[in-house]
Design a protein around this motif. Structure first.
Motif, PDB file in Angstrom:
ATOM      1  N   LYS A  93       0.839  -1.202   0.000  1.00 58.63           N
ATOM      2  CA  LYS A  93       0.000   0.000   0.000  1.00 58.63           C
ATOM      3  C   LYS A  93       0.873   1.252   0.000  1.00 58.63           C
ATOM      4  O   LYS A  93       0.598   2.216  -0.715  1.00 58.63           O
ATOM      5  N   ARG A  94       1.940   1.214   0.808  1.00 57.04           N
ATOM      6  CA  ARG A  94       2.850   2.360   0.817  1.00 57.04           C
ATOM      7  C   ARG A  94       3.493   2.553  -0.552  1.00 57.04           C
ATOM      8  O   ARG A  94       3.652   3.679  -1.031  1.00 57.04           O
ATOM      9  N   ASP A  97       0.911   4.045  -2.862  1.00 63.11           N
ATOM     10  CA  ASP A  97       0.737   5.469  -2.562  1.00 63.11           C
ATOM     11  C   ASP A  97       1.912   6.289  -3.106  1.00 63.11           C
ATOM     12  O   ASP A  97       1.730   7.401  -3.608  1.00 63.11           O
ATOM     13  N   GLU A  98       3.126   5.738  -2.976  1.00 63.47           N
ATOM     14  CA  GLU A  98       4.301   6.442  -3.467  1.00 63.47           C
ATOM     15  C   GLU A  98       4.263   6.566  -4.993  1.00 63.47           C
ATOM     16  O   GLU A  98       4.627   7.599  -5.547  1.00 63.47           O
ATOM     17  N   ASP A 100       1.528   6.680  -6.792  1.00 62.61           N
ATOM     18  CA  ASP A 100       0.522   7.700  -7.103  1.00 62.61           C
ATOM     19  C   ASP A 100       1.096   9.099  -6.912  1.00 62.61           C
ATOM     20  O   ASP A 100       0.843  10.014  -7.711  1.00 62.61           O
ATOM     21  N   ARG A 101       1.868   9.258  -5.821  1.00 60.82           N
ATOM     22  CA  ARG A 101       2.460  10.569  -5.554  1.00 60.82           C
ATOM     23  C   ARG A 101       3.443  10.958  -6.661  1.00 60.82           C
ATOM     24  O   ARG A 101       3.445  12.099  -7.143  1.00 60.82           O
TER      25      ARG A 101
END
Length: 293
Positions: A93-94, A97-98, A100-101
């Protein structure tokens, strides 16, 4: 008896479940082995761990000792499996998210790059150097605006030169006949001075005429402050006429210089102190650059 039975049921529910019982709960087809689908469903129902196929495959690879793609009772170390799966889900998940960022930052960077590219393209557009007769004449017309606005300072002089007054009067009347005529002319000339498709000569004179028009505000401000000053009224009246005449004559000199240079030489009249330099900067051209051309 019902209360006692309910209490017993609660006690039974709180008893720790053995590893073998847990295994049988996961083993939906009762074949003594847990395949990936059974492991995923068991972790989801008992611990609310929603794992992807790749994550389940990773856990199987870590705990499947005989490498047959399934977990036997000896491989079923539930606490370790749960912790490993929780860590894996959190890590992925991290990572997601990274990603996506980074994608959002990449999109922002692409937008900024495109904006910079457009600015550079606009800045590197080749200047229109046309200075033909038509351009020279058009470049002289913008000075009618400061001439009309500055004529209020020249009424003492114009009273003695009726022909000059008659020539200026129609321009003043035309601008005043249009609601906010002076402001509209100012805005129109300002916008046109930034159009890089127009000849540089025209753009420069548009801007210089605007700055001369703006400069007419400062004598008015000085006159207002002078009126408020505790000075003898007779002295004020004695300075009023020569002061207005001086402002108008300086304006006429600037306009005459600009128009004559435009018509005769076809080059920007760039020798008016402060105003000419500001005009070059306003249209995005350095003074040295124009002189080199």
């Amino acid at each position: 008896r019902k209360e006692v039975a309910g209490l017993r049921a609660e006690l039974e529910a709180t008893k720790p479940v053995s590893a073998e019982s847990r295994f049988r709960m996961f083993d939906l087809n009762n074949d003594g082995l847990l395949d990936p689908d059974e492991l995923a469903k068991g972790l989801s129902s008992d611990f609310r761990l929603e794992a992807s196929g790749d994550q389940v495959a990773q856990i199987l690879a870590d705990f499947d000792t005989d490498k047959d793609g399934k977990l036997g009772i000896d491989d079923f170390k539930l606490d370790e499996i749960r912790k490993a799966m929780s860590d894996l889900v959190a890590r992925d998940k991290r990572a997601a998210d990274e990603v996506d960022r980074l994608q959002a930052e990449a999109m922002q960077l692409a937008e900024i790059t495109e904006e910079i590219k457009q600015v550079i393209e606009e800045a590197t557009i080749e200047e229109n150097t046309d200075n033909g007769l038509k351009t020279r004449m058009l470049s002289s017309l913008p000075y009618l605006l400061p001439l009309a606005d500055g004529s209020e300072y020249g009424h003492h002089i114009l009273d003695h030169i009726p022909l000059a007054a008659a020539a200026i009067a129609p321009i003043v009347l035309l601008i005043n006949a249009i609601p906010f005529g002076g402001l509209l002319c100012f805005i129109f000339l300002s916008l046109q001075s930034q159009n890089r498709e127009y000849p540089t000569l025209l753009r420069f004179n548009l801007q210089q005429a605007l700055l001369l028009d703006i400069a007419m505000f400062f004598p008015s401000l000085v006159a207002l402050l002078f009126d408020l000053a505790p000075v003898d009224p007779l002295f004020k009246s004695q300075l009023s006429e020569p002061g207005s005449d001086a402002v108008f004559l300086v304006l006429l000199a600037c306009i005459a210089y600009s128009v004559s240079i435009n018509l005769v030489l076809g080059t920007p009249p760039s020798k008016i102190p402060f105003i000419s330099d500001a005009s070059f900067k306003a249209i995005g051209i350095g003074v040295d650059e124009e002189e080199d051309e």
